[in-house]
Design an enzyme around this catalytic site. Sequence first.
Site, PDB file in Angstrom:
ATOM      1  N   HIS A 180       0.834  -1.211   0.000  1.00 16.33           N
ATOM      2  CA  HIS A 180       0.000   0.000   0.000  1.00 16.33           C
ATOM      3  C   HIS A 180       0.867   1.259   0.000  1.00 16.33           C
ATOM      4  O   HIS A 180       2.032   1.223   0.413  1.00 16.33           O
ATOM      5  CB  HIS A 180      -0.844   0.032   1.280  1.00 16.33           C
ATOM      6  CG  HIS A 180      -1.956  -0.962   1.340  1.00 16.33           C
ATOM      7  ND1 HIS A 180      -2.185  -1.760   2.439  1.00 16.33           N
ATOM      8  CD2 HIS A 180      -2.930  -1.263   0.451  1.00 16.33           C
ATOM      9  CE1 HIS A 180      -3.246  -2.518   2.225  1.00 16.33           C
ATOM     10  NE2 HIS A 180      -3.716  -2.248   1.025  1.00 16.33           N
ATOM     11  N   CYS A 267      -2.793   0.254   9.956  1.00 20.62           N
ATOM     12  CA  CYS A 267      -3.890  -0.586   9.453  1.00 20.62           C
ATOM     13  C   CYS A 267      -4.794  -1.117  10.549  1.00 20.62           C
ATOM     14  O   CYS A 267      -5.893  -1.565  10.260  1.00 20.62           O
ATOM     15  CB  CYS A 267      -3.339  -1.729   8.610  1.00 20.62           C
ATOM     16  SG  CYS A 267      -2.152  -2.728   9.459  1.00 20.62           S
TER      17      CYS A 267
HETATM   18  C1  CIR Z   1      -3.796  -7.876   3.336  1.00 22.50           C
HETATM   19  O1  CIR Z   1      -3.001  -8.319   2.528  1.00 22.50           O
HETATM   20  O2  CIR Z   1      -4.813  -7.296   2.977  1.00 22.50           O
HETATM   21  C2  CIR Z   1      -3.513  -8.032   4.808  1.00 22.50           C
HETATM   22  N1  CIR Z   1      -2.870  -9.272   5.031  1.00 22.50           N
HETATM   23  C3  CIR Z   1      -2.671  -6.907   5.322  1.00 22.50           C
HETATM   24  C4  CIR Z   1      -3.360  -5.583   5.239  1.00 22.50           C
HETATM   25  C5  CIR Z   1      -2.567  -4.484   5.856  1.00 22.50           C
HETATM   26  N2  CIR Z   1      -3.264  -3.259   5.707  1.00 22.50           N
HETATM   27  C6  CIR Z   1      -2.692  -2.083   5.775  1.00 22.50           C
HETATM   28  O3  CIR Z   1      -1.503  -1.964   5.958  1.00 22.50           O
HETATM   29  N3  CIR Z   1      -3.474  -1.021   5.592  1.00 22.50           N
END
Ligand code: CIR
Length: 278
Positions: A180, A267
Site C-alpha cells: 500500500h 492498518c
Molecule cells: C492484506 O493483505 O490485505 C492483509 N494481510 C494486510 C493488510 C494491511 N493493511 C494495511 O496496511 N493497511
Amino acid sequence: MAAHDALCARSWDTTAYNGRMWTAITRDVSPALAKCELSFVDRTPIDLARAQAQHAAYCRALESLGCEVIRLPADAHFPDSVFVEDVALAFDEVAIATRPGADSRREEGTKVLEQLGMVRPLRRIEAPGTLDGGDVLRIGKRVFVGRSARSNPEGHAQLQSLLAPWGYTVESVSIRDCLHLKSAVTQVAEDTVLIQPDWVDVTPFAAYRQLTVAPGEAHAANAVRMGQALLYPDCFPQTQARLQAAGIAVTTVDVSELQKAEGAVTCCSILLRRGEAA
Ligand code: CIR
C-alpha cells in the site's frame, strides 16, 4: 441489542469520552489470521495468542495517547479483519466504504461501517472501483492515493468525486514492491512525512520535510499520527532515532506477529477526530 453493540453505541455518547480528541475504531484479531492475504511478505507461522496480546497492547497505547478506543469483536470468517483501515475512510465530514481490492476482504467492513454510520454521512466506492484504505494518505486537504494492486483507477476517480464537495483533491501516486501507499509513506508531523524512497515516487511529497527510513529498515515508513503523538513499531530503532532527532515524540508498540500478516500500525485502526485537531 447485543452487549458489544450496546457498548459501542454508548461509546459514541459525547458525554462519555472525557474530553478526548480522538476515537479509534479497532477490531480484535481474527482466529483465522493465519489465512491472511499476503503479497510481498513470505508466509511464516503466526502465534495467534501473541498477535492478540500485541493488538490489545496497541489499543492500550492508543488510549494512553488520549484516544477513546472502540474494540469490535473478532470474526473468524475474515482472516484480515483486524486491519480495519482498509475497509473504510473517515474524514471530518464524511465516511467512505472502500470496496477492498482483495476478494476475501470485500465483505469485511459491515461492522466497521455500522460504527462510522452513527457519526458520519456514509458514501461508498462502487464496482468496478476498488480501494484499500492503506492506499489513502490524507494531509490537510490533499489526499494521496497509491496506484497499487488493491486500488484501481476507477476507485481513485470515485474517491475524487466523493470528496470534491469538501474541497479535497485526490492525487494518484505510483508505488512499487509494497502492498500500500502507507507501507511507503506516512505523515509524522504537520509538515513532515516519513518515506521509503525505494517504494514510492517522492516527488508528490516535495512540499513536506522528508525523513527517510534508515538502511536495513525497509518496512519502517508506517506510523500512526494523532496530533503531536506518534505510535510506531518498536523494531525500527534507527528510524525511530531519526524521528526523535527531528523532534518527534514516539511511543512504541510490538506488532511483530501482525507484521507477519503484512500489517503495520496504521492498518489496525480508523481514527476519527472529535473536534479541531492538527
Ligand atoms: C492484506 O493483505 O490485505 C492483509 N494481510 C494486510 C493488510 C494491511 N493493511 C494495511 O496496511 N493497511
